[in-house]
Design a protein around this motif. Structure first.
Motif, PDB file in Angstrom:
ATOM      1  N   LEU A  34       0.654  -1.293  -0.298  1.00 33.47           N
ATOM      2  CA  LEU A  34      -0.059   0.009  -0.119  1.00 33.47           C
ATOM      3  C   LEU A  34       0.528   1.247   0.186  1.00 33.47           C
ATOM      4  O   LEU A  34       1.829   1.405   0.674  1.00 33.47           O
ATOM      5  CB  LEU A  34      -0.814  -0.116   1.251  1.00 33.47           C
ATOM      6  CG  LEU A  34      -1.899  -1.346   1.126  1.00 33.47           C
ATOM      7  CD1 LEU A  34      -2.762  -1.231   2.331  1.00 33.47           C
ATOM      8  CD2 LEU A  34      -2.976  -0.752  -0.086  1.00 33.47           C
ATOM      9  N   ASN A  35       0.433   2.108  -0.849  1.00 34.82           N
ATOM     10  CA  ASN A  35       1.288   3.197  -0.949  1.00 34.82           C
ATOM     11  C   ASN A  35       0.326   4.513  -0.784  1.00 34.82           C
ATOM     12  O   ASN A  35      -0.646   4.634  -1.996  1.00 34.82           O
ATOM     13  CB  ASN A  35       2.009   3.607  -2.367  1.00 34.82           C
ATOM     14  CG  ASN A  35       2.567   4.711  -2.579  1.00 34.82           C
ATOM     15  OD1 ASN A  35       2.242   5.455  -3.415  1.00 34.82           O
ATOM     16  ND2 ASN A  35       3.553   5.276  -1.880  1.00 34.82           N
ATOM     17  N   LEU A  36       0.602   5.380   0.106  1.00 36.48           N
ATOM     18  CA  LEU A  36      -0.596   6.748   0.132  1.00 36.48           C
ATOM     19  C   LEU A  36       0.067   7.690  -0.955  1.00 36.48           C
ATOM     20  O   LEU A  36       1.350   8.071  -0.960  1.00 36.48           O
ATOM     21  CB  LEU A  36      -0.383   7.334   1.525  1.00 36.48           C
ATOM     22  CG  LEU A  36      -0.801   8.640   1.802  1.00 36.48           C
ATOM     23  CD1 LEU A  36      -2.357   8.372   1.572  1.00 36.48           C
ATOM     24  CD2 LEU A  36      -0.717   9.130   2.957  1.00 36.48           C
ATOM     25  N   LEU A  37      -0.682   7.960  -1.776  1.00 32.56           N
ATOM     26  CA  LEU A  37      -0.231   9.016  -2.815  1.00 32.56           C
ATOM     27  C   LEU A  37       0.100  10.202  -2.247  1.00 32.56           C
ATOM     28  O   LEU A  37      -0.409  11.052  -1.321  1.00 32.56           O
ATOM     29  CB  LEU A  37      -1.342   9.381  -4.034  1.00 32.56           C
ATOM     30  CG  LEU A  37      -1.539   7.977  -4.705  1.00 32.56           C
ATOM     31  CD1 LEU A  37      -2.792   8.022  -5.330  1.00 32.56           C
ATOM     32  CD2 LEU A  37      -0.496   7.669  -5.652  1.00 32.56           C
ATOM     33  N   GLY A  38       1.437  10.989  -2.843  1.00 32.73           N
ATOM     34  CA  GLY A  38       1.849  12.084  -2.316  1.00 32.73           C
ATOM     35  C   GLY A  38       3.323  12.028  -2.366  1.00 32.73           C
ATOM     36  O   GLY A  38       3.861  11.053  -2.335  1.00 32.73           O
ATOM     37  N   GLU A  39       3.834  13.238  -2.946  1.00 30.82           N
ATOM     38  CA  GLU A  39       5.396  13.182  -3.162  1.00 30.82           C
ATOM     39  C   GLU A  39       5.732  14.741  -3.419  1.00 30.82           C
ATOM     40  O   GLU A  39       4.917  15.800  -3.528  1.00 30.82           O
ATOM     41  CB  GLU A  39       5.787  12.459  -4.194  1.00 30.82           C
ATOM     42  CG  GLU A  39       5.047  12.928  -5.558  1.00 30.82           C
ATOM     43  CD  GLU A  39       5.269  12.005  -6.911  1.00 30.82           C
ATOM     44  OE1 GLU A  39       6.267  11.355  -7.257  1.00 30.82           O
ATOM     45  OE2 GLU A  39       4.249  11.534  -7.769  1.00 30.82           O
TER      46      GLU A  39
END
Length: 278
Positions: A34-39
């Motif tokens: 799982l990857n929480l979108l944001g960068e």
């Protein structure tokens, strides 16, 4: 609310939706990253907030007993603010995961962040005894040397072809050369790595090569694919080897969805068909 056209590639906007996706994928034989979108945060506040969210997500994964883990981006945890911010936030995420005997992947971003990312991975790989993973990119000219450095470390290494567009002085640009590098680097990893190899590819030829290398060297391995890409193949492949699906979620889904649609012809066809039929 994420429209149906995008929900193929994104596991919801909230943690409960992402966890439900993980549960359903587990039932089909897939592990979920799982990857929480944001960068690329340029202020500390959002980086700290996402680090805290990852810690809560790790608690939820452990409580639910899911076959899932998390993957973080260095720029999401504050690398663009300062390497000290990134290291502090990453430490909080890795420490929480270690408390629950869970796993943390560290994504690799553009080539300018490679050294900071590898240094952070090495530190936590040694500290945790291998409860972290790192991604390396076959298109970078430096990757063979990086793999030689990583070979004796605990933890897992994911090999991908490389999704960024680095300059020619640091990267191979021709598709055929990148494919050749991927094959050569994959063979090196199966020969030299003890803690397992993560094959980050949707290319059937590379996946077949991994199976052959496993038969030759006995090195444990897993295949990692993106949510929404060759999902039937993911399920079929899980009968023969360990398969993990990289599943992003969160409110910042729109730009991610556009990248997925534009990068592959079949994804664009799917999106156009959905628009017409809808």
């Amino acid at each position: 609310m994420i429209p149906p056209i995008a929900s193929r590639f994104v596991a919801g906007e909230t943690a409960p939706e992402a966890l439900e996706h993980a549960r359903e994928a587990n039932e089909r034989g897939l592990g979920v990253i799982l990857n929480l979108l944001g960068e690329h945060y340029h202020e500390r506040g959002p980086a700290d907030e996402d680090a805290a969210t990852y810690c809560e997500l790790i608690d939820d994964i452990a409580d639910a007993g899911l076959r899932a883990c998390v993957s973080v981006k260095p720029s999401q945890l504050g690398l663009d603010v300062g390497e000290d911010v990134f290291r502090e936030n990453l430490a909080s995420v890795v420490e929480r995961a270690d408390e629950h005997d869970e796993f943390v992947w560290i994504d690799m971003e553009d080539h300018t962040t490679t050294d900071a990312t590898l240094d952070a991975f090495e530190h936590h790989a040694r500290e945790t005894g291998g409860s972290v993973g790192i991604c390396v990119q076959a298109n970078l000219r430096r990757t063979r040397e990086d793999l030689e450095r990583l070979a004796d470390l605990p933890g897992k290494v994911r090999l991908v072809k490389g999704a960024y567009d680095p300059p020619a002085e640091v990267a191979y640009r021709e598709k055929s050369r990148v494919n050749r590098e991927y094959r050569d680097l994959l063979a090196f990893m199966f020969r030299e790595f003890d803690d397992g190899v993560a094959v980050g590819s949707h290319d059937p030829g590379m996946i077949d090569l991994a199976a052959d290398l496993h038969g030759e060297y006995g090195t444990p391995y897993e295949v990692q694919m993106l949510m929404g890409v060759r999902e039937d193949a993911q399920v079929d492949l899980a009968d023969d080897c360990e398969v993990w699906q990289y599943a992003p979620y969160g409110s910042k889904w729109l730009s991610y969805f556009y990248r997925r649609v534009l990068e592959r012809k079949e994804n664009l066809t799917f999106a156009l068909r959905a628009v017409v039929s809808g």
